[in-house]
Scaffold this motif. Structure first.
Motif, PDB file in Angstrom:
ATOM      1  N   GLN A 100      -5.052   1.799   5.714  1.00  0.00           N
ATOM      2  CA  GLN A 100      -5.255   3.197   5.337  1.00  0.00           C
ATOM      3  C   GLN A 100      -6.640   3.694   5.739  1.00  0.00           C
ATOM      4  N   ILE A 101      -7.633   2.833   5.656  1.00  0.00           N
ATOM      5  CA  ILE A 101      -8.979   3.210   6.098  1.00  0.00           C
ATOM      6  C   ILE A 101      -8.973   3.487   7.602  1.00  0.00           C
TER       7      ILE A 101
ATOM      8  N   ILE B 225      -1.390   6.870 -10.421  1.00  0.00           N
ATOM      9  CA  ILE B 225      -1.712   6.144  -9.188  1.00  0.00           C
ATOM     10  C   ILE B 225      -0.457   5.942  -8.345  1.00  0.00           C
ATOM     11  N   GLN B 226       0.653   5.631  -8.988  1.00  0.00           N
ATOM     12  CA  GLN B 226       1.916   5.473  -8.260  1.00  0.00           C
ATOM     13  C   GLN B 226       2.342   6.806  -7.638  1.00  0.00           C
TER      14      GLN B 226
ATOM     15  N   ALA C  81      -4.250  -4.357  -2.840  1.00  0.00           N
ATOM     16  CA  ALA C  81      -3.494  -4.772  -1.655  1.00  0.00           C
ATOM     17  C   ALA C  81      -4.409  -4.582  -0.444  1.00  0.00           C
ATOM     18  N   TRP C  82      -5.256  -5.572  -0.213  1.00  0.00           N
ATOM     19  CA  TRP C  82      -6.342  -5.427   0.754  1.00  0.00           C
ATOM     20  C   TRP C  82      -5.892  -5.154   2.181  1.00  0.00           C
TER      21      TRP C  82
ATOM     22  N   ILE D  26      -5.919   5.123  -2.181  1.00  0.00           N
ATOM     23  CA  ILE D  26      -6.189   5.075  -3.620  1.00  0.00           C
ATOM     24  C   ILE D  26      -5.191   4.142  -4.309  1.00  0.00           C
ATOM     25  N   ASN D  27      -3.922   4.278  -3.926  1.00  0.00           N
ATOM     26  CA  ASN D  27      -2.877   3.453  -4.521  1.00  0.00           C
ATOM     27  C   ASN D  27      -3.079   1.971  -4.223  1.00  0.00           C
ATOM     28  N   VAL D  28      -3.325   1.632  -2.966  1.00  0.00           N
ATOM     29  CA  VAL D  28      -3.454   0.219  -2.614  1.00  0.00           C
ATOM     30  C   VAL D  28      -4.775  -0.378  -3.094  1.00  0.00           C
TER      31      VAL D  28
END
Length: 81
Positions: A63-64, A6-7, A56-57, A49-51
């Motif tokens: 990102q969305i 994920i990182q 991290a909302w 994916i990461n956040v």
């Protein structure tokens, strides 16, 4: 192992978005260019994916929105250099 993956996805997303910005800023590609928009879209998905994993909302919402902008340009505009 999953957290490391994920990182890695997050770092790839960051690099793609920074690369798109760099290329655009140095006039190598325009903002309507297919590659510019794809770099931003794929970068936003990777960072998303990461956040999401990190919950991290605010960053997820960013990102969305970033991905939606790239998609709207890819769908609506003719491809240009």
């Amino acid at each position: 192992m999953a957290e490391t993956f994920i990182q890695l996805i997050g770092w790839v997303g960051t690099l793609l978005i920074v690369l798109a910005y760099f290329l655009n800023s140095h006039k190598k590609i325009g903002s309507a260019n297919l590659y510019y928009q794809l770099l931003n879209l794929i970068g936003a998905i990777c960072l998303g994916i990461n956040v999401l994993y990190l919950q991290a909302w605010p960053s997820l919402v960013l990102q969305i929105i970033w991905a939606m902008i790239a998609i709207s340009v890819l769908v609506k505009k003719p491809r240009q250099e």
